[in-house]
Design an enzyme around this catalytic site. Structure first.
Site, PDB file in Angstrom:
ATOM      1  N   LYS A 280       0.551  -0.887  -0.199  1.00 28.77           N
ATOM      2  CA  LYS A 280      -0.246  -0.100  -0.394  1.00 28.77           C
ATOM      3  C   LYS A 280       0.801   0.951  -0.353  1.00 28.77           C
ATOM      4  O   LYS A 280       1.617   1.469   0.489  1.00 28.77           O
ATOM      5  CB  LYS A 280      -1.158  -0.053   1.385  1.00 28.77           C
ATOM      6  CG  LYS A 280      -1.949  -0.857   0.668  1.00 28.77           C
ATOM      7  CD  LYS A 280      -2.938  -0.715   0.149  1.00 28.77           C
ATOM      8  CE  LYS A 280      -3.766  -1.797  -0.260  1.00 28.77           C
ATOM      9  NZ  LYS A 280      -5.104  -1.993  -1.244  1.00 28.77           N
TER      10      LYS A 280
ATOM     11  N   ASP B 204      -0.597  -0.137  -3.946  1.00 25.56           N
ATOM     12  CA  ASP B 204      -1.925   0.573  -4.757  1.00 25.56           C
ATOM     13  C   ASP B 204      -1.858   1.785  -4.139  1.00 25.56           C
ATOM     14  O   ASP B 204      -1.708   1.306  -3.080  1.00 25.56           O
ATOM     15  CB  ASP B 204      -2.722  -0.793  -3.924  1.00 25.56           C
ATOM     16  CG  ASP B 204      -4.102  -0.551  -3.792  1.00 25.56           C
ATOM     17  OD1 ASP B 204      -4.392   0.565  -4.090  1.00 25.56           O
ATOM     18  OD2 ASP B 204      -4.900  -1.563  -3.702  1.00 25.56           O
TER      19      ASP B 204
ATOM     20  N   GLU C 265      -1.955   0.445  -8.908  1.00 26.39           N
ATOM     21  CA  GLU C 265      -2.858   0.470  -9.050  1.00 26.39           C
ATOM     22  C   GLU C 265      -4.188   1.991  -8.693  1.00 26.39           C
ATOM     23  O   GLU C 265      -3.419   2.516  -6.994  1.00 26.39           O
ATOM     24  CB  GLU C 265      -3.473  -0.760  -8.227  1.00 26.39           C
ATOM     25  CG  GLU C 265      -4.661  -1.108  -7.500  1.00 26.39           C
ATOM     26  CD  GLU C 265      -5.475  -2.838  -7.222  1.00 26.39           C
ATOM     27  OE1 GLU C 265      -3.969  -3.361  -7.283  1.00 26.39           O
ATOM     28  OE2 GLU C 265      -6.314  -2.812  -6.081  1.00 26.39           O
TER      29      GLU C 265
ATOM     30  N   GLU D  34     -11.349  -1.681 -10.040  1.00 24.58           N
ATOM     31  CA  GLU D  34     -11.773  -2.599  -8.389  1.00 24.58           C
ATOM     32  C   GLU D  34     -13.709  -2.435  -8.120  1.00 24.58           C
ATOM     33  O   GLU D  34     -14.498  -2.490  -7.107  1.00 24.58           O
ATOM     34  CB  GLU D  34     -11.399  -2.995  -7.346  1.00 24.58           C
ATOM     35  CG  GLU D  34     -10.706  -1.275  -5.851  1.00 24.58           C
ATOM     36  CD  GLU D  34      -9.987  -1.859  -4.892  1.00 24.58           C
ATOM     37  OE1 GLU D  34      -8.982  -2.571  -5.800  1.00 24.58           O
ATOM     38  OE2 GLU D  34     -10.514  -1.587  -3.923  1.00 24.58           O
TER      39      GLU D  34
ATOM     40  N   ASP E 116     -14.260  -7.442 -10.228  1.00 23.46           N
ATOM     41  CA  ASP E 116     -14.487  -7.947  -8.536  1.00 23.46           C
ATOM     42  C   ASP E 116     -15.785  -8.641  -8.779  1.00 23.46           C
ATOM     43  O   ASP E 116     -16.331  -7.619  -8.734  1.00 23.46           O
ATOM     44  CB  ASP E 116     -14.617  -7.162  -7.557  1.00 23.46           C
ATOM     45  CG  ASP E 116     -14.732  -7.635  -5.882  1.00 23.46           C
ATOM     46  OD1 ASP E 116     -15.335  -8.856  -6.270  1.00 23.46           O
ATOM     47  OD2 ASP E 116     -13.125  -7.892  -5.090  1.00 23.46           O
TER      48      ASP E 116
ATOM     49  N   HIS F  82      -9.895  -8.629  -8.991  1.00 22.96           N
ATOM     50  CA  HIS F  82      -9.199  -7.811  -7.973  1.00 22.96           C
ATOM     51  C   HIS F  82     -10.429  -9.120  -7.166  1.00 22.96           C
ATOM     52  O   HIS F  82     -11.064  -9.805  -7.409  1.00 22.96           O
ATOM     53  CB  HIS F  82      -9.930  -6.795  -7.711  1.00 22.96           C
ATOM     54  CG  HIS F  82     -10.504  -5.929  -6.408  1.00 22.96           C
ATOM     55  ND1 HIS F  82     -11.624  -6.190  -5.160  1.00 22.96           N
ATOM     56  CD2 HIS F  82      -9.204  -5.295  -5.760  1.00 22.96           C
ATOM     57  CE1 HIS F  82     -11.046  -6.141  -3.935  1.00 22.96           C
ATOM     58  NE2 HIS F  82      -9.888  -5.365  -3.977  1.00 22.96           N
TER      59      HIS F  82
ATOM     60  N   GLU G 118      -5.120 -12.952  -7.318  1.00 22.53           N
ATOM     61  CA  GLU G 118      -5.024 -11.766  -6.129  1.00 22.53           C
ATOM     62  C   GLU G 118      -5.565 -12.348  -4.440  1.00 22.53           C
ATOM     63  O   GLU G 118      -6.581 -12.761  -4.371  1.00 22.53           O
ATOM     64  CB  GLU G 118      -5.192  -9.982  -6.228  1.00 22.53           C
ATOM     65  CG  GLU G 118      -5.264  -9.605  -4.125  1.00 22.53           C
ATOM     66  CD  GLU G 118      -6.003  -9.013  -4.307  1.00 22.53           C
ATOM     67  OE1 GLU G 118      -6.919  -7.602  -5.851  1.00 22.53           O
ATOM     68  OE2 GLU G 118      -5.591  -7.627  -3.903  1.00 22.53           O
TER      69      GLU G 118
HETATM   70 CA    CA Z   1      -6.668  -2.027  -4.007  1.00 19.48          CA
END
Ligand code: CA
Length: 390
Positions: A175, A204, A230, A256, A279, A306, A343
């Protein structure tokens, strides 16, 4: 004929206690899931999941009060037909958000049922399997606190990602976006140095930036050889996405928070991304993700779904990943260039690890696609009852 006689929903919650973590957008004190169980007139059972980000209760209400009663009225509950009818009947108020998440859950459960009736896995029903195991990337490297204690936090981050590598992952996503750029740049650098030059890394931002800051962070990621970036900017900022993408060499990923083929039409049409990340529990289920990924192939874009949910969400994503083609095709698949990956969230979540009688595991950086009919998994009802709130 598939006739649905009974619809049950389950709101599951598991508190994280001291393992609570943060992204650029939110604190995660608990993990939640909304599951749906459909039973046919002949007693067969199918499972689905919907609603990955927000509270599960609004999704539950959409199923219980609106979509469910209509599903029970349908004489024939084939997933494609159900999708078209229920979407059309809620279009005026439900093009995004809980309605589509509810529709996703129902759709996945219907595909599970069709597969069980025909003795075929969902990936077989989607046209067949390109692969029996899928390369997995681990998602972690969250923030343990909103305050940055430089030496301590970088050490913890380094140890955390090294632990994921020991579990067999060769690819990880961390992240960025909660801290000022310079501090996040230190995190990016720490992970690269700890895992070495050959390790595959993604970052991300959970849409933390405007396009200018995103480009600056993108240059940091390029300097440390990260493979994709991302959600650099908010999902509504399509011009910002396109600007970021045109200024950077590394791949831009997102999607996502997009719903249905119409959402992805605009994301793709806006020149926003190199990789789409629908997703399956959010974008409209198995029926709709097929249309979304087909659309992506017409633009020569890769799909990396996702995944964020219970074992059912992961199972649905595995079925999708098994059936995704190479984009573009090459005689020999090339990891990252055209081979789909899945993922695999590494933060603590009992709903992911304990819900199924056989948990998914990583071996040699890959996860096996279940062979059984439908989703190919069995739900442990003791675990459902343990975490069930309503
Ligand atoms: Ca994400």
């Amino acid at each position: 004929m598939l006739k649905i006689d009974r619809i049950e929903t389950f709101v599951l919650k598991t508190p994280l206690g001291r393992e609570r973590f943060f992204s650029s957008q939110a604190s995660f004190p608990e993990r939640t899931s909304l599951l749906v169980r459909l039973t046919t007139s002949e007693g067969e059972v199918g499972w689905g999941e919907g609603g990955q980000y927000g509270p599960p209760e609004p999704v539950q209400t959409c199923i219980e009060k609106v979509l469910g009663p209509q599903l029970l009225e349908l004489r024939e509950a084939a997933p494609g037909v159900v999708w078209d009818v229920l979407y059309a009947r809620t279009r005026d108020f439900g093009q995004r958000g809980p309605y589509i998440e509810a529709l996703s859950a129902i759709d996945i459960a219907l595909w599970d049922l069709v597969g069980k009736r025909l003795g075929a896995s969902i990936s077989d029903l989607m046209g067949g399997r390109h692969r029996d195991r899928v390369r997995a990337y681990g998602t972690g490297g969250y923030y343990q606190s909103v305050e940055f204690d430089r030496d301590r936090d970088l050490e913890v981050l380094g140890d955390t990602v090294a632990g994921y590598a020991e579990q067999g992952f060769g690819m990880l996503k961390i992240k960025v976006g909660l801290l000022p750029l310079g501090d996040d740049a230190l995190r990016v650098q720490t992970v690269r140095e700890r895992l070495g030059e050959d390790f595959v890394l993604f970052a991300d931002a959970n849409h933390a930036y405007n396009s200018q800051t995103a480009i600056a962070m993108g240059r940091v990621l390029e300097r440390h050889n990260y493979e994709f970036f991302e959600e650099p900017v908010p999902p509504e900022d399509r011009e910002g996405y396109a600007r970021v993408r045109s200024h950077l060499d590394l791949a831009i990923a997102g999607g996502e928070a997009e719903y249905t083929r119409w959402g992805f039409r605009d994301l793709i049409g806006g020149g926003c991304v190199d990789i789409i990340q629908p997703d399956v529990c959010v974008c409209g289920g198995i029926s709709e993700i097929q249309r979304i990924t087909a659309l992506a192939t017409t633009h020569n874009l890769r799909t990396i779904p996702h995944v964020w949910g219970s074992g059912i969400a992961f199972a649905a994503a595995m079925q999708v990943c098994s059936s995704l083609p190479l984009v573009p095709y090459t005689y020999r698949p090339v990891p990252l260039q055209n081979e789909p990956v899945v993922e695999f969230d590494r933060t603590r979540n009992s709903l992911r690890d304990d819900l199924l009688t056989d948990a998914f595991t990583v071996e040699d950086g890959h996860v096996k696609v279940p062979r059984g009919p439908g989703l190919g998994v069995e739900v442990n009802m003791d675990v459902v009852n343990e975490y069930k709130l309503s």
